[in-house]
Design a protein around this motif. Structure first.
Motif, mmCIF file in Angstrom:
data_model
loop_
_atom_site.group_PDB
_atom_site.id
_atom_site.type_symbol
_atom_site.label_atom_id
_atom_site.label_comp_id
_atom_site.label_asym_id
_atom_site.label_seq_id
_atom_site.Cartn_x
_atom_site.Cartn_y
_atom_site.Cartn_z
ATOM 1 N N MET A 1 -32.372 0.677 2.940
ATOM 2 C CA MET A 1 -31.398 0.415 4.007
ATOM 3 C C MET A 1 -30.175 1.313 3.810
ATOM 4 S SD MET A 1 -29.782 -3.259 4.985
ATOM 5 C CE MET A 1 -29.579 -3.623 3.254
ATOM 6 N N SER A 2 -29.930 2.158 4.775
ATOM 7 C CA SER A 2 -28.681 2.917 4.706
ATOM 8 C C SER A 2 -28.146 3.034 6.120
ATOM 9 C CB SER A 2 -28.901 4.285 4.089
ATOM 10 O OG SER A 2 -29.121 5.244 5.090
ATOM 11 N N SER A 3 -26.905 3.404 6.209
ATOM 12 C CA SER A 3 -26.289 3.372 7.529
ATOM 13 C C SER A 3 -25.693 4.724 7.875
ATOM 14 C CB SER A 3 -25.195 2.313 7.537
ATOM 15 O OG SER A 3 -24.313 2.531 8.603
ATOM 16 N N ALA A 4 -25.735 5.057 9.165
ATOM 17 C CA ALA A 4 -25.160 6.314 9.645
ATOM 18 C C ALA A 4 -23.659 6.342 9.371
ATOM 19 C CB ALA A 4 -25.415 6.447 11.141
ATOM 20 N N LEU A 5 -23.107 5.143 9.202
ATOM 21 C CA LEU A 5 -21.687 5.018 8.909
ATOM 22 C C LEU A 5 -21.274 5.885 7.718
ATOM 23 C CD1 LEU A 5 -19.177 3.187 9.567
ATOM 24 C CD2 LEU A 5 -20.005 1.681 7.776
ATOM 25 N N LEU A 6 -22.146 5.910 6.709
ATOM 26 C CA LEU A 6 -21.809 6.614 5.472
ATOM 27 C C LEU A 6 -21.636 8.118 5.695
ATOM 28 C CD1 LEU A 6 -24.109 4.771 2.925
ATOM 29 C CD2 LEU A 6 -21.659 4.497 3.271
ATOM 30 N N ASP A 7 -22.339 8.652 6.717
ATOM 31 C CA ASP A 7 -22.253 10.093 6.962
ATOM 32 C C ASP A 7 -20.845 10.535 7.342
ATOM 33 O OD1 ASP A 7 -24.907 9.950 6.512
ATOM 34 O OD2 ASP A 7 -25.478 10.020 8.639
ATOM 35 N N HIS A 8 -20.041 9.575 7.840
ATOM 36 C CA HIS A 8 -18.694 9.944 8.287
ATOM 37 C C HIS A 8 -17.693 10.044 7.140
ATOM 38 C CE1 HIS A 8 -19.819 9.476 12.489
ATOM 39 N NE2 HIS A 8 -20.450 8.379 12.132
ATOM 40 N N TYR A 9 -18.095 9.605 5.969
ATOM 41 C CA TYR A 9 -17.148 9.584 4.857
ATOM 42 C C TYR A 9 -17.762 10.273 3.641
ATOM 43 C CZ TYR A 9 -14.972 6.361 7.984
ATOM 44 O OH TYR A 9 -14.400 5.836 9.099
ATOM 45 N N PRO A 10 -16.924 10.952 2.874
ATOM 46 C CA PRO A 10 -17.461 11.685 1.719
ATOM 47 C C PRO A 10 -17.996 10.737 0.646
ATOM 48 C CG PRO A 10 -15.045 11.795 1.776
ATOM 49 C CD PRO A 10 -15.478 11.156 3.059
ATOM 50 N N ALA A 11 -18.987 11.221 -0.090
ATOM 51 C CA ALA A 11 -19.517 10.437 -1.211
ATOM 52 C C ALA A 11 -18.360 10.159 -2.167
ATOM 53 C CB ALA A 11 -20.614 11.231 -1.911
ATOM 54 N N GLY A 12 -18.353 8.957 -2.726
ATOM 55 C CA GLY A 12 -17.273 8.622 -3.650
ATOM 56 C C GLY A 12 -16.054 8.046 -2.956
ATOM 57 N N SER A 13 -16.034 8.048 -1.610
ATOM 58 C CA SER A 13 -14.899 7.467 -0.877
ATOM 59 C C SER A 13 -14.964 5.943 -0.958
ATOM 60 C CB SER A 13 -14.954 7.903 0.578
ATOM 61 O OG SER A 13 -16.145 7.420 1.161
ATOM 62 N N ALA A 14 -13.862 5.318 -0.582
ATOM 63 C CA ALA A 14 -13.800 3.854 -0.617
ATOM 64 C C ALA A 14 -14.910 3.235 0.219
ATOM 65 C CB ALA A 14 -12.432 3.389 -0.116
ATOM 66 N N VAL A 15 -15.238 3.876 1.345
ATOM 67 C CA VAL A 15 -16.276 3.329 2.220
ATOM 68 C C VAL A 15 -17.626 3.309 1.480
ATOM 69 C CG1 VAL A 15 -17.577 3.713 4.360
ATOM 70 C CG2 VAL A 15 -15.086 3.943 4.363
ATOM 71 N N HIS A 16 -17.950 4.415 0.824
ATOM 72 C CA HIS A 16 -19.210 4.462 0.071
ATOM 73 C C HIS A 16 -19.227 3.430 -1.054
ATOM 74 C CE1 HIS A 16 -21.506 8.108 1.463
ATOM 75 N NE2 HIS A 16 -20.398 8.182 2.170
ATOM 76 N N LYS A 17 -18.093 3.338 -1.744
ATOM 77 C CA LYS A 17 -18.034 2.380 -2.865
ATOM 78 C C LYS A 17 -18.184 0.942 -2.359
ATOM 79 C CE LYS A 17 -14.301 3.997 -5.162
ATOM 80 N NZ LYS A 17 -13.192 3.803 -6.083
ATOM 81 N N ALA A 18 -17.490 0.666 -1.259
ATOM 82 C CA ALA A 18 -17.543 -0.691 -0.696
ATOM 83 C C ALA A 18 -18.956 -1.012 -0.227
ATOM 84 C CB ALA A 18 -16.552 -0.817 0.463
ATOM 85 N N TYR A 19 -19.590 -0.014 0.327
ATOM 86 C CA TYR A 19 -20.963 -0.180 0.814
ATOM 87 C C TYR A 19 -21.875 -0.625 -0.332
ATOM 88 C CZ TYR A 19 -25.254 1.003 3.362
ATOM 89 O OH TYR A 19 -26.464 0.957 4.002
ATOM 90 N N GLU A 20 -21.834 0.125 -1.415
ATOM 91 C CA GLU A 20 -22.695 -0.203 -2.555
ATOM 92 C C GLU A 20 -22.329 -1.557 -3.149
ATOM 93 O OE1 GLU A 20 -25.419 1.223 -3.408
ATOM 94 O OE2 GLU A 20 -25.080 2.749 -1.850
ATOM 95 N N PHE A 21 -21.032 -1.788 -3.253
ATOM 96 C CA PHE A 21 -20.546 -3.025 -3.858
ATOM 97 C C PHE A 21 -21.004 -4.252 -3.056
ATOM 98 C CE2 PHE A 21 -17.427 -6.331 -4.677
ATOM 99 C CZ PHE A 21 -17.206 -6.234 -6.040
ATOM 100 N N ALA A 22 -20.792 -4.193 -1.737
ATOM 101 C CA ALA A 22 -21.138 -5.344 -0.890
ATOM 102 C C ALA A 22 -22.648 -5.525 -0.820
ATOM 103 C CB ALA A 22 -20.563 -5.149 0.512
ATOM 104 N N LYS A 23 -23.362 -4.409 -0.781
ATOM 105 C CA LYS A 23 -24.819 -4.474 -0.717
ATOM 106 C C LYS A 23 -25.353 -5.229 -1.942
ATOM 107 C CE LYS A 23 -28.663 -1.218 -0.601
ATOM 108 N NZ LYS A 23 -28.944 0.219 -0.635
ATOM 109 N N ASN A 24 -24.787 -4.881 -3.078
ATOM 110 C CA ASN A 24 -25.203 -5.505 -4.319
ATOM 111 C C ASN A 24 -24.790 -6.982 -4.373
ATOM 112 O OD1 ASN A 24 -26.383 -5.372 -6.919
ATOM 113 N ND2 ASN A 24 -24.308 -5.385 -7.790
ATOM 114 N N ALA A 25 -23.552 -7.264 -3.951
ATOM 115 C CA ALA A 25 -23.041 -8.645 -3.999
ATOM 116 C C ALA A 25 -23.874 -9.580 -3.124
ATOM 117 C CB ALA A 25 -21.576 -8.666 -3.558
ATOM 118 N N HIS A 26 -24.339 -9.060 -1.980
ATOM 119 C CA HIS A 26 -25.076 -9.920 -1.040
ATOM 120 C C HIS A 26 -26.587 -9.809 -1.220
ATOM 121 C CE1 HIS A 26 -21.636 -11.153 1.371
ATOM 122 N NE2 HIS A 26 -21.235 -9.908 1.507
#
Ligand code: MN
Length: 569
Positions: A1-26
């Motif tokens: 599962m990945s989202s097109a959302l991530l393409d708008h932000y650089p790897a390592g950005s808060a959005v990417h980190k939050a994505y991984e973090f929330a994915k794992n938490a849930h």
């Protein structure tokens, strides 16, 4: 599962980190729909992204359910994402305690809306919450019946009106329509069944009107960006039907024509052309450009007897007004970011910021003017700006918001300029008070008026709103003028006789535009042979030298025969 959302932000950005973090938490959680819980977080974040909010907001949207639903703590978020994102997530978590009371009184509901706003401390929290609610409503069918009803009521009563006040009309309408089948199931079914034929008929009819309209506009050299039709939303139609005794015949805007043009001047030109072609329906003309709605909505609305003498509503606005009408505060964000990118100067904001009386949104716009750079603007939103506002109630239970320290005179002018001018006394919670008494939140205010009474200079000493100050000054000016034996006026009217030709009206509105004079009314009439026409234009009261300039310009327009003017009360 990945989202097109991530393409708008650089790897390592808060959005990417939050994505991984929330994915794992849930990772172990499921929604009632059977989807992994994390899909909800992505949906909310994508909506917030589509509304052009900043990166911190998108990260917060991804994280918004982690604290409550998983083992993640506030400290975890702060450590990993820093203060700002943590602050937003905290606001979103706290908002979950808000419960819509059963059988709530209207006052309670209103307070709850304000509570949501003030509790959030930062409007980004409210906006992310609205995105969250939108997705919850879109997936409401998977919940047990009892919760469906409760959430739908809360949405219709708290969140849809909040979205409306933030100017996000499209979202507000969507939230209402999503609630409708749950809160009034029978009425919903009835409406859907009875309306479908009428909708189809009206849509067909509107399709017939479009070519005639476009032809007439092009004769006047007006090329709209777009003409489309808009069908009234179900819930808003339902509410209107209730007001009109369930009579479909009285709903002229079931399907309305919407004309999008480039400039404000063109809006009025289009209006002129339409009124020339089709007779306006009496008292159905609304100029929300000269007088925007409290939530900032701007547009011209007119209702005319159109082809086959059928009545139809036509809305005219610019692209910018259109985006604002749909997106409200989020549109301002988008403009803000676009302009910062393009390096626009602060001057470009004047038109937006000084436009009008805009209650809640007004303040935000003023802020935007003060904070041309995005960082500072976002910073400024973190202040609890509603602590500077008070909320008082009219005898009809309408909520009026005023700056702290406002007096009954400010209140009176907020209701209506005439009530302000003719105000002679005030009651607060049914007790008579002096006109300069400071009002407090929750008070019920009544104004005593006396016909023909005028304000005194003394009022300027204590009023707090610019609106009151402006009206008092102009009333005082008129009073002096009347004393000097001149006629008190409230607008200037120009009457132009001209040879009709394509583009004439547009030239007229352009002339006013160049002089930066707002047209508040425009009407044109053509004789049936179309050789001769007359145009009436009204503006604010102008000084003699400005009038002179208008006359010179109008007389220069090819086709102008004669121009006269007068002051009208
Ligand atoms: Mn959620």
């Amino acid at each position: 599962m990945s989202s097109a959302l991530l393409d708008h932000y650089p790897a390592g950005s808060a959005v990417h980190k939050a994505y991984e973090f929330a994915k794992n938490a849930h990772k172990d959680d499921m929604r009632e729909s059977g989807d992994p819980y994390f899909t909800h977080c992505i949906e909310v974040a994508e909506t917030v992204h589509a509304w052009h909010l900043d990166e911190a907001s998108i990260a917060a949207a991804l994280l918004h359910d982690t604290i409550e639903d998983t083992s993640v703590t506030f400290a975890d978020i702060e450590k990993k994402f820093g203060k700002e994102i943590c602050f937003l997530v905290d606001g979103l978590t706290k908002l979950k305690v808000i419960q819509y009371p059963e059988d709530a009184e209207s006052q309670e509901v209103e307070n709850l809306r304000k509570f949501v706003i003030s509790f959030s401390k930062d409007l980004r929290v409210v906006i992310i919450k609205l995105a969250d609610r939108l997705h919850n409503m879109q997936t409401l069918k998977f919940l047990p019946k009892e919760r469906q009803e409760k959430i739908a009521w809360e949405t219709a009563e708290i969140y849809a009106p909040l979205a409306y006040r933030l100017g996000m009309q499209k979202l507000s309408g969507e939230l209402e329509d999503l609630s409708f089948p749950y809160i009034h199931p029978e009425e919903y079914r009835w409406l859907v069944e009875s309306v479908s034929d009428s909708y189809t008929d009206r849509l067909k009819y509107v399709k017939r009107v479009q070519p005639a309209l476009l032809r007439a506009l092009s004769e006047h050299n007006i090329r709209p960006l777009r003409v489309d039709s808009r069908a009234k939303r179900y819930y808003s139609l339902y509410k209107k039907l209730v007001r009109y005794g369930m009579d479909f015949e009285k709903i002229y805007d079931l399907v309305a024509l919407r004309i999008i043009v480039k400039t404000v001047e063109e809006c009025y030109s289009v209006l002129g052309v339409i009124h020339q072609m089709w007779q306006p329906f009496p008292s159905q003309f609304d100029d929300y450009i000269a007088r925007p709605k409290p939530n900032g909505y701007r547009s011209l609305h007119t209702t005319v007897f159109c082809i086959d003498n059928k009545i139809i509503e036509i809305q005219i606005r610019t692209q910018e007004m259109h985006e604002e009408a749909e997106m409200g505060i989020a549109a301002h964000w988008a403009y803000q970011q676009a302009r910062v990118k393009k390096g626009y100067t602060q001057r470009n904001w004047k038109g937006v910021a000084n436009r009008s009386e805009l209650l809640w949104v007004e303040q935000l716009r003023n802020w935007q003017e003060n904070f041309p750079d995005k960082e500072k603007f976002i910073q400024s939103l973190k202040v609890d700006f509603f602590k500077e506002r008070i909320f008082v109630v009219t005898p009809d239970n309408e909520i009026i918001d005023l700056p702290r320290g406002a007096t009954p005179v400010d209140f009176a002018y907020r209701i209506h300029s005439e009530i302000g001018d003719e105000c002679v006394g005030a009651k607060v919670n049914k007790k008579i008070v002096p006109l300069d008494q400071e009002l407090h939140s929750g008070e019920m205010v009544e104004i005593v008026t006396h016909k023909g009474k005028k304000p005194t200079e003394d009022w300027l000493r204590f009023v707090k709103t610019e609106q009151a100050r402006g009206h008092i000054r102009s009333a005082l000016r008129m009073k002096t003028r009347a004393l000097r034996g001149r006629i008190a006026t409230s607008f200037t009217e120009f009457k132009i006789a001209n040879q009709d030709r394509p583009g004439y009206l547009k030239d007229v509105t352009a002339a006013f535009g160049e002089l930066k004079i707002n047209i508040t009314y425009l009407q044109s009439q053509t004789d049936p042979r179309r050789t001769f026409s007359g145009v009436i234009v009204r503006s604010e009261v102008l000084t003699p030298s400005r009038i002179e300039k208008v006359l010179v310009k109008l007389k220069k327009i090819p086709g102008t025969r004669e121009v006269t003017f007068k002051f009208v009360e």
